[in-house]
Design a protein around this motif. Structure first.
Motif, PDB file in Angstrom:
ATOM      1  N   ARG A 371      17.468 -41.845 -25.892  1.00  0.00           N
ATOM      2  CA  ARG A 371      17.661 -42.156 -27.307  1.00  0.00           C
ATOM      3  C   ARG A 371      17.993 -43.622 -27.556  1.00  0.00           C
ATOM      4  O   ARG A 371      17.779 -44.140 -28.639  1.00  0.00           O
ATOM      5  CB  ARG A 371      18.780 -41.285 -27.886  1.00  0.00           C
ATOM      6  CG  ARG A 371      18.443 -39.802 -27.961  1.00  0.00           C
ATOM      7  CD  ARG A 371      17.388 -39.529 -28.994  1.00  0.00           C
ATOM      8  NE  ARG A 371      17.800 -40.005 -30.299  1.00  0.00           N
ATOM      9  CZ  ARG A 371      16.957 -40.374 -31.254  1.00  0.00           C
ATOM     10  NH1 ARG A 371      15.660 -40.356 -31.032  1.00  0.00           N
ATOM     11  NH2 ARG A 371      17.408 -40.794 -32.423  1.00  0.00           N
ATOM     12  N   PHE A 372      18.573 -44.291 -26.583  1.00  0.00           N
ATOM     13  CA  PHE A 372      18.996 -45.672 -26.832  1.00  0.00           C
ATOM     14  C   PHE A 372      18.567 -46.644 -25.747  1.00  0.00           C
ATOM     15  O   PHE A 372      18.944 -47.804 -25.764  1.00  0.00           O
ATOM     16  CB  PHE A 372      20.522 -45.736 -26.991  1.00  0.00           C
ATOM     17  CG  PHE A 372      21.296 -45.335 -25.765  1.00  0.00           C
ATOM     18  CD1 PHE A 372      21.718 -46.286 -24.856  1.00  0.00           C
ATOM     19  CD2 PHE A 372      21.602 -44.010 -25.545  1.00  0.00           C
ATOM     20  CE1 PHE A 372      22.439 -45.910 -23.735  1.00  0.00           C
ATOM     21  CE2 PHE A 372      22.319 -43.628 -24.416  1.00  0.00           C
ATOM     22  CZ  PHE A 372      22.738 -44.578 -23.511  1.00  0.00           C
ATOM     23  N   LEU A 373      17.744 -46.202 -24.795  1.00  0.00           N
ATOM     24  CA  LEU A 373      17.252 -47.075 -23.735  1.00  0.00           C
ATOM     25  C   LEU A 373      15.737 -47.149 -23.790  1.00  0.00           C
ATOM     26  O   LEU A 373      15.066 -46.150 -24.040  1.00  0.00           O
ATOM     27  CB  LEU A 373      17.685 -46.554 -22.361  1.00  0.00           C
ATOM     28  CG  LEU A 373      19.182 -46.563 -22.047  1.00  0.00           C
ATOM     29  CD1 LEU A 373      19.448 -45.775 -20.774  1.00  0.00           C
ATOM     30  CD2 LEU A 373      19.711 -47.974 -21.933  1.00  0.00           C
ATOM     31  N   SER A 374      15.179 -48.311 -23.507  1.00  0.00           N
ATOM     32  CA  SER A 374      13.734 -48.455 -23.429  1.00  0.00           C
ATOM     33  C   SER A 374      13.407 -49.560 -22.441  1.00  0.00           C
ATOM     34  O   SER A 374      14.266 -50.345 -22.047  1.00  0.00           O
ATOM     35  CB  SER A 374      13.130 -48.781 -24.806  1.00  0.00           C
ATOM     36  OG  SER A 374      13.590 -50.039 -25.266  1.00  0.00           O
ATOM     37  N   GLY A 375      12.137 -49.616 -22.032  1.00  0.00           N
ATOM     38  CA  GLY A 375      11.670 -50.666 -21.150  1.00  0.00           C
ATOM     39  C   GLY A 375      12.426 -50.696 -19.837  1.00  0.00           C
ATOM     40  O   GLY A 375      12.739 -49.666 -19.240  1.00  0.00           O
ATOM     41  N   ALA A 376      12.747 -51.901 -19.364  1.00  0.00           N
ATOM     42  CA  ALA A 376      13.465 -52.053 -18.103  1.00  0.00           C
ATOM     43  C   ALA A 376      14.858 -51.435 -18.179  1.00  0.00           C
ATOM     44  O   ALA A 376      15.384 -50.939 -17.183  1.00  0.00           O
ATOM     45  CB  ALA A 376      13.568 -53.530 -17.735  1.00  0.00           C
ATOM     46  N   ALA A 377      15.470 -51.450 -19.383  1.00  0.00           N
ATOM     47  CA  ALA A 377      16.787 -50.833 -19.553  1.00  0.00           C
ATOM     48  C   ALA A 377      16.720 -49.335 -19.307  1.00  0.00           C
ATOM     49  O   ALA A 377      17.639 -48.751 -18.722  1.00  0.00           O
ATOM     50  CB  ALA A 377      17.323 -51.109 -20.951  1.00  0.00           C
ATOM     51  N   ALA A 378      15.648 -48.682 -19.749  1.00  0.00           N
ATOM     52  CA  ALA A 378      15.482 -47.255 -19.499  1.00  0.00           C
ATOM     53  C   ALA A 378      15.324 -46.991 -18.016  1.00  0.00           C
ATOM     54  O   ALA A 378      15.923 -46.065 -17.455  1.00  0.00           O
ATOM     55  CB  ALA A 378      14.276 -46.718 -20.265  1.00  0.00           C
ATOM     56  N   ALA A 379      14.502 -47.791 -17.344  1.00  0.00           N
ATOM     57  CA  ALA A 379      14.295 -47.610 -15.905  1.00  0.00           C
ATOM     58  C   ALA A 379      15.611 -47.754 -15.155  1.00  0.00           C
ATOM     59  O   ALA A 379      15.946 -46.938 -14.291  1.00  0.00           O
ATOM     60  CB  ALA A 379      13.271 -48.628 -15.393  1.00  0.00           C
ATOM     61  N   ALA A 380      16.387 -48.802 -15.481  1.00  0.00           N
ATOM     62  CA  ALA A 380      17.643 -49.046 -14.779  1.00  0.00           C
ATOM     63  C   ALA A 380      18.722 -48.051 -15.185  1.00  0.00           C
ATOM     64  O   ALA A 380      19.451 -47.526 -14.340  1.00  0.00           O
ATOM     65  CB  ALA A 380      18.117 -50.472 -15.052  1.00  0.00           C
ATOM     66  N   GLY A 381      18.846 -47.774 -16.493  1.00  0.00           N
ATOM     67  CA  GLY A 381      19.891 -46.883 -16.971  1.00  0.00           C
ATOM     68  C   GLY A 381      19.719 -45.453 -16.487  1.00  0.00           C
ATOM     69  O   GLY A 381      20.670 -44.827 -16.011  1.00  0.00           O
ATOM     70  N   ILE A 382      18.494 -44.925 -16.587  1.00  0.00           N
ATOM     71  CA  ILE A 382      18.234 -43.563 -16.120  1.00  0.00           C
ATOM     72  C   ILE A 382      18.437 -43.480 -14.617  1.00  0.00           C
ATOM     73  O   ILE A 382      18.988 -42.504 -14.099  1.00  0.00           O
ATOM     74  CB  ILE A 382      16.827 -43.113 -16.538  1.00  0.00           C
ATOM     75  CG1 ILE A 382      16.778 -42.901 -18.060  1.00  0.00           C
ATOM     76  CG2 ILE A 382      16.429 -41.823 -15.829  1.00  0.00           C
ATOM     77  CD1 ILE A 382      15.392 -42.588 -18.596  1.00  0.00           C
TER      78      ILE A 382
END
Length: 454
Positions: A371-382
């Protein structure tokens, strides 16, 4: 609640993704979970005796997988973002299939530890990569439904895999191998085969999908780009970077929540066959290998049904705190009670409640980070959430085995499991109760989550 009627192109796209993409990725997950938990079937069916393993050593062998997994988790998911899911997921599958095949010939405890570590290294990045991949193919309002279909593979792995593993173990003497070695051989080959198929079957993005019409590609691409733009407009620019995701209090809170859920999942997955094997001494019953496989599968079929129905409710209402907190709380209470029952049927009944609780919480949990992560942030956060969560994959089997060795039973170990699941329930209610998550009738640009205090 007023709903918005989806247009024909939208319905067609979601139907195609649900029937052509999700089942294949779910099959990959099925094989993934079967290969990492195959040791749970091998242990009580000859491997523990042949290699001379104590309960703590068995737990360490089961858990050391996650050390290798964690070491390369985040780098692997960032590589998937860079090189594309098709190549990277296919590479992961073939690599872990080759390592899994080597278990057929393991002959010592240090060798078992080494192979389990290497299996974790080989599998690193698959699960968060698959979650990220599916999130890139559907708008936010459909993700809970899509992830639920994907997550059905996990309980069904045991429903189907436990009897299959038992049949392979019963093929004792095939190729001159002990039954548990035949089982390792049989479950490793599909990973290699499906990994090769994945290279040709998957597509990295909707625009490359030959099974979507031009109108469907255009609609889906436009929807996903609009969501990405909406996220970017409601967050600070630096929050889209990987480093910001790794230092986010929200990400770490989700990671701890996931830790408790995974602790329950792997304590159950790795030790349920052993606990069932102990029914003979506890209740004076006797089951052959195939019967034990069927009994092991019993809790997971209702769990698959509960997962689907609970996630369907979450898709209809929007993911709420209680979609995660209530199942976690039920699991926390039920799992310690299982070993106090007075018959095998009662014990399996309570374990079934626990399995339903764990699998109801997990897919709904994964609807939140996207819901609040995308791009490289999604890859790293997940990947970070999955990494911290999977520390429980190491801790749970080792602590469960060590406490069993120290106390002589699994009862105290199950109270530890309950405590960690209670932590997840508490975090879900405390952290998520005031958050706003998507509903099916919300617009393409999702409303931002309200700021939370950390």
């Amino acid at each position: 609640m007023q709903t918005v009627q989806a247009d024909p192109v939208e319905r067609s796209v979601i139907r195609k993704v649900s029937t052509r993409l999700v089942p294949f990725v779910a099959l990959m997950f099925f094989i993934n979970f079967l290969d990492r938990t195959a040791i749970s079937f091998a242990g009580p069916n000859g491997m523990t005796k042949d290699l001379g393993l104590s309960a703590a050593q068995f737990g360490l062998a089961a858990g050391v997988f996650f050390i290798g997994y964690i070491v390369l988790e985040i780098p692997s998911n960032l590589a998937l973002h860079k090189f594309g899911a098709r190549r990277w997921l296919a590479r992961i599958m073939v690599t872990w299939g080759v390592v899994a095949l080597l278990f057929t010939w393991v002959s010592s405890i240090p060798g078992l530890y080494a192979l389990r570590f290497l299996l974790g290294v080989a599998e690193a990045g698959f699960f968060p990569g698959a979650i990220l991949f599916l999130s890139m193919w559907v708008p936010a309002r459909y993700r809970s439904h899509i992830l639920a279909l994907f997550y059905l593979a996990q309980p069904l792995t045991i429903v189907i895999g436990a009897p299959v593993a038992a049949l392979l173990i019963n093929a004792h003497g095939l190729f001159g191998l002990a039954g548990w070695r035949v089982m390792f051989f049989g479950v490793a080959l599909p990973a290699i085969a499906i990994g090769v198929v994945a290279w040709f079957y998957l597509a990295d993005r909707p625009s490359q999908a030959r099974w979507l019409t031009p109108a469907e590609k255009s609609w889906l691409t436009t929807e996903l780009e609009a969501e990405a733009a909406a996220r970017a407009s409601t967050t600070q620019p630096h929050s889209m970077h990987a480093r910001a995701a790794l230092t986010s209090g929200r990400v770490w809170m989700f990671a701890l929540m996931y830790f408790g859920l995974i602790y329950g999942l792997y304590a159950l997955a790795f030790f349920l066959p052993t606990i069932i094997g102990g029914f003979e001494g506890q209740f004076g019953t006797h089951f052959n290998v195939f019967q034990k496989g069927l009994i092991t599968a019993i809790p997971y079929l209702p769990a698959a049904v509960a997962l689907y129905l609970w996630s369907r409710n979450a898709t209809k209402l929007g993911v709420r705190a209680w979609h995660i907190g209530v199942p976690a709380l039920i699991g926390a209470v039920s799992i310690p009670l299982a070993l106090y029952m007075k018959s095998p049927a009662a014990s399996i009944g309570v374990i079934t409640i626990t399995a339903c609780a764990i699998f109801s919480a997990l897919p709904n949990f994964w609807a939140l980070p996207a819901r609040f992560l995308s791009g490289a942030a999604a890859a790293a956060g997940i990947a970070l959430i999955n990494t911290v969560g999977n520390l429980a994959g190491f801790v749970a089997p080792f602590v469960t085995g060590a406490v069993k060795d120290a106390t002589g039973s699994y009862q105290a170990s199950m109270f530890v499991v309950g405590a960690f699941m209670l932590m997840s329930a508490a975090l879900a209610f405390a952290y998520c109760s005031n958050a706003r998550f998507s509903k099916p009738d919300e617009s393409i640009a999702p409303r931002p989550l309200k700021p939370q205090s950390h």
